[in-house]
Scaffold this motif. Structure first.
Motif, mmCIF file in Angstrom:
data_model
loop_
_atom_site.group_PDB
_atom_site.id
_atom_site.type_symbol
_atom_site.label_atom_id
_atom_site.label_comp_id
_atom_site.label_asym_id
_atom_site.label_seq_id
_atom_site.Cartn_x
_atom_site.Cartn_y
_atom_site.Cartn_z
ATOM 1 N N ASN A 49 1.000 -1.015 -0.072
ATOM 2 C CA ASN A 49 -0.010 0.105 0.056
ATOM 3 C C ASN A 49 1.004 1.188 -0.043
ATOM 4 O OD1 ASN A 49 0.598 -0.340 2.899
ATOM 5 N ND2 ASN A 49 -0.663 1.504 3.259
ATOM 6 N N ARG A 50 0.357 2.338 -0.678
ATOM 7 C CA ARG A 50 0.843 3.451 -0.449
ATOM 8 C C ARG A 50 -0.497 4.251 -0.100
ATOM 9 N NH1 ARG A 50 5.093 5.627 -4.797
ATOM 10 N NH2 ARG A 50 6.271 4.526 -3.885
ATOM 11 N N GLY A 51 -0.374 5.198 1.019
ATOM 12 C CA GLY A 51 -1.607 5.913 1.342
ATOM 13 C C GLY A 51 -2.948 5.017 1.445
ATOM 14 N N ASN A 52 -3.986 5.493 0.590
ATOM 15 C CA ASN A 52 -5.191 4.716 0.533
ATOM 16 C C ASN A 52 -5.289 3.908 -0.466
ATOM 17 O OD1 ASN A 52 -5.679 6.712 -1.216
ATOM 18 N ND2 ASN A 52 -7.677 6.646 -0.695
ATOM 19 N N GLN A 53 -4.000 3.538 -1.237
ATOM 20 C CA GLN A 53 -4.019 2.726 -2.395
ATOM 21 C C GLN A 53 -3.342 1.396 -2.043
ATOM 22 O OE1 GLN A 53 -5.334 3.802 -5.544
ATOM 23 N NE2 GLN A 53 -5.755 5.650 -4.637
ATOM 24 N N PHE A 54 -4.346 0.330 -2.142
ATOM 25 C CA PHE A 54 -3.779 -0.956 -1.895
ATOM 26 C C PHE A 54 -3.601 -1.795 -2.919
ATOM 27 C CE2 PHE A 54 -4.788 0.986 2.160
ATOM 28 C CZ PHE A 54 -4.357 0.241 3.036
ATOM 29 N N GLN A 55 -2.946 -2.779 -3.073
ATOM 30 C CA GLN A 55 -2.472 -3.914 -4.312
ATOM 31 C C GLN A 55 -2.511 -5.138 -3.489
ATOM 32 O OE1 GLN A 55 1.048 -4.513 -6.655
ATOM 33 N NE2 GLN A 55 -0.272 -3.495 -8.139
ATOM 34 N N VAL A 56 -3.340 -6.110 -3.631
ATOM 35 C CA VAL A 56 -3.461 -7.212 -3.150
ATOM 36 C C VAL A 56 -3.335 -8.316 -4.081
ATOM 37 C CG1 VAL A 56 -4.903 -9.025 -1.866
ATOM 38 C CG2 VAL A 56 -5.248 -6.512 -1.443
ATOM 39 N N SER A 57 -2.341 -9.294 -3.892
ATOM 40 C CA SER A 57 -2.030 -10.251 -4.737
ATOM 41 C C SER A 57 -1.998 -11.747 -4.092
ATOM 42 C CB SER A 57 -0.740 -10.072 -5.182
ATOM 43 O OG SER A 57 -0.262 -8.846 -6.118
ATOM 44 N N GLY A 58 -2.309 -12.765 -5.154
ATOM 45 C CA GLY A 58 -2.508 -13.970 -4.599
ATOM 46 C C GLY A 58 -3.405 -14.985 -5.256
ATOM 47 N N PRO A 59 -3.977 -16.103 -4.746
ATOM 48 C CA PRO A 59 -4.915 -16.840 -5.253
ATOM 49 C C PRO A 59 -6.216 -16.156 -5.488
ATOM 50 C CG PRO A 59 -3.799 -18.145 -3.661
ATOM 51 C CD PRO A 59 -3.442 -16.558 -3.590
ATOM 52 N N ALA A 60 -6.896 -16.155 -6.487
ATOM 53 C CA ALA A 60 -8.143 -15.175 -6.956
ATOM 54 C C ALA A 60 -9.242 -15.402 -5.723
ATOM 55 C CB ALA A 60 -8.645 -15.703 -8.162
ATOM 56 N N PRO A 61 -9.487 -16.521 -5.339
ATOM 57 C CA PRO A 61 -10.602 -16.416 -4.217
ATOM 58 C C PRO A 61 -10.127 -15.642 -3.250
ATOM 59 C CG PRO A 61 -10.164 -18.560 -5.107
ATOM 60 C CD PRO A 61 -9.018 -17.758 -5.526
ATOM 61 N N ARG A 62 -8.719 -15.716 -2.653
ATOM 62 C CA ARG A 62 -8.471 -15.039 -1.510
ATOM 63 C C ARG A 62 -8.247 -13.577 -1.596
ATOM 64 N NH1 ARG A 62 -8.962 -17.851 3.226
ATOM 65 N NH2 ARG A 62 -8.378 -19.853 3.116
ATOM 66 N N VAL A 63 -7.974 -13.255 -3.013
ATOM 67 C CA VAL A 63 -7.770 -11.767 -3.142
ATOM 68 C C VAL A 63 -9.059 -11.012 -3.056
ATOM 69 C CG1 VAL A 63 -7.328 -10.162 -4.968
ATOM 70 C CG2 VAL A 63 -5.614 -12.030 -4.678
ATOM 71 N N HIS A 64 -10.300 -11.880 -3.596
ATOM 72 C CA HIS A 64 -11.547 -11.222 -3.641
ATOM 73 C C HIS A 64 -12.015 -11.215 -1.993
ATOM 74 C CE1 HIS A 64 -12.102 -11.261 -7.751
ATOM 75 N NE2 HIS A 64 -12.146 -12.687 -8.037
ATOM 76 N N GLU A 65 -11.570 -12.280 -1.403
ATOM 77 C CA GLU A 65 -12.146 -12.132 0.142
ATOM 78 C C GLU A 65 -11.299 -10.877 0.798
ATOM 79 O OE1 GLU A 65 -11.014 -15.926 1.625
ATOM 80 O OE2 GLU A 65 -12.545 -17.049 0.705
ATOM 81 N N ALA A 66 -9.953 -10.855 0.587
ATOM 82 C CA ALA A 66 -9.216 -9.895 1.066
ATOM 83 C C ALA A 66 -9.773 -8.360 0.583
ATOM 84 C CB ALA A 66 -7.578 -9.847 0.487
ATOM 85 N N ASN A 67 -10.215 -8.292 -0.617
ATOM 86 C CA ASN A 67 -11.058 -7.064 -0.723
ATOM 87 C C ASN A 67 -11.862 -6.524 0.145
ATOM 88 O OD1 ASN A 67 -9.310 -6.722 -2.965
ATOM 89 N ND2 ASN A 67 -10.799 -7.251 -4.538
ATOM 90 N N VAL A 68 -12.845 -7.545 0.458
ATOM 91 C CA VAL A 68 -14.171 -7.365 1.097
ATOM 92 C C VAL A 68 -13.576 -7.155 2.844
ATOM 93 C CG1 VAL A 68 -16.229 -8.617 2.116
ATOM 94 C CG2 VAL A 68 -15.597 -8.843 -0.233
ATOM 95 N N LEU A 69 -12.384 -7.755 3.197
ATOM 96 C CA LEU A 69 -11.904 -7.806 4.281
ATOM 97 C C LEU A 69 -11.490 -6.259 4.711
ATOM 98 C CD1 LEU A 69 -10.952 -8.954 7.091
ATOM 99 C CD2 LEU A 69 -9.032 -9.666 6.159
ATOM 100 N N LEU A 70 -10.502 -5.856 3.836
ATOM 101 C CA LEU A 70 -10.042 -4.573 3.947
ATOM 102 C C LEU A 70 -10.979 -3.673 3.950
ATOM 103 C CD1 LEU A 70 -6.874 -4.855 1.585
ATOM 104 C CD2 LEU A 70 -6.849 -4.758 3.878
#
Length: 346
Positions: A49-70
């Protein structure tokens, strides 16, 4: 023929958290980004992340879950100086993301406002539990230690008292030692049962402050009552909490439930896997599950290992004991040798 394990596609996703608030972002990330590192470790993903910009990488299902979580965790930082580790832990449980999505589609979880703290239920079971308490007269919270069933009951009681929906709070608990003989305890009645009610006091102190709790006890606004002393009373306009109800007998449970008067709410909490009654005595909590399961105006909320909000090890311990008990039960023709279930004393 060699079977090939299907590969899960990798994905990189960009997230922008709004509003761009440095204090809330600091709370989300934690000191030295420890919250983000914890999420990375638990979910097997990478977060930059830089400021309020986040980049999430990994297995597709986990990335979708991480988006909801964050997004959900960032919403929880509103008005908070820090993000408690147990909040992240609960959302990372087995059905945490599912519960978050459900909450987002159904609306926000109810907030419990107290003078010192605002409490928000976490996950689907806790939300359903609080909603049931707010709408039903008699409510059962059943499940293992660390699921928040007693803490949320106290929060609902304090919120009801401070909003003047009830006139007083009663804390009730059966005086049964957890496998130990404590002997005779010194002091007056309240002092004798204080050790049994310590978890309830701790929650009250956190939400009301120590001095105010003691003043309310002196004025009988908060009353501490051993279960055996409830017989013959009718409790109107009160919030009554019966904790550790797995250690009530069938007769005690019936007696307690028939004390509920007009304008009162009763919350009964317990864990049927930790019964400390003498061998041959059936638990009133186990019995009431059969008796009141179809009665209107009574709610049952069942918590499981996925709802544990303590250290992640506690969840694994609860699951291990559950698996061991199941294996023992299956190996003994359905009977539980330790008598912790509905066959106790049979």
């Amino acid at each position: 023929m060699i079977e090939q394990t299907p590969t899960i596609a990798a994905l990189t996703s960009d997230i922008t958290l709004e509003p761009n608030d440095p204090l809330r972002l600091a709370a989300l990330c934690g000191p030295l980004d420890q919250n983000l590192k914890y999420i990375e470790q638990r979910m097997g993903i990478s977060i930059r992340n830089r400021g309020n910009q986040f980049q999430v990488s990994g297995p597709a299902p986990r990335v979708h879950e991480a988006n909801v979580l964050l997004n959900t965790l960032y919403a929880d930082t509103l008005g908070q100086e820090s993000l408690e580790s147990e909040v992240i832990h609960l959302y990372l449980q087995e059905s945490g993301v599912e519960a978050m999505m459900q909450t987002q589609s159904d609306g926000e979880a109810p907030l419990l406002q107290t003078r010192h703290k605002t409490i928000k239920p976490r996950g689907g079971n806790q939300t359903a539990y609080v909603e049931a308490i707010q709408s039903m007269d008699a409510n059962f919270g059943i499940g293992p230690a660390g699921t928040g069933k007693t803490y949320l009951a106290v929060a609902c009681a304090v919120a009801a008292l401070e909003s003047r929906r009830v006139n007083r709070i009663l804390l009730v608990r059966p005086a049964v030692e957890a496998g130990e003989k404590l002997g005779f305890l010194p002091g007056d009645l309240a002092q004798k049962i204080d050790p049994y009610l310590r978890p309830l006091y701790d929650a009250l102190y956190e939400m009301m402050g120590v001095e105010r709790v003691h003043k309310c006890i002196e004025r009988n606004i908060i009353e501490v009552a051993p279960l055996a002393f409830m017989r013959g009373r009718t409790l109107n306009n009160a919030f009554i909490i019966l904790d550790e109800s797995q250690n009530t007998t069938v007769e005690q449970m019936k007696m307690f439930l028939t004390r509920i008067g007009f304008g009162s709410t009763a919350v009964i909490t317990g864990d049927i896997t930790q019964i400390d009654l003498p061998r041959g005595v059936r638990s009133g909590l186990v019995h009431v599950l059969d008796v009141l399961s179809e009665v209107e105006g009574v709610s049952f909320t069942h918590f499981g290992a996925k709802d544990v909000v303590r250290h992640p090890l506690v969840k694994r311990i609860v699951e291990a004991y559950a698996q061991h008990d199941k294996a023992t039960t299956d190996g003994n023709g359905g009977a539980k040798p330790n008598g912790n279930g509905s066959d106790r004393g049979a």
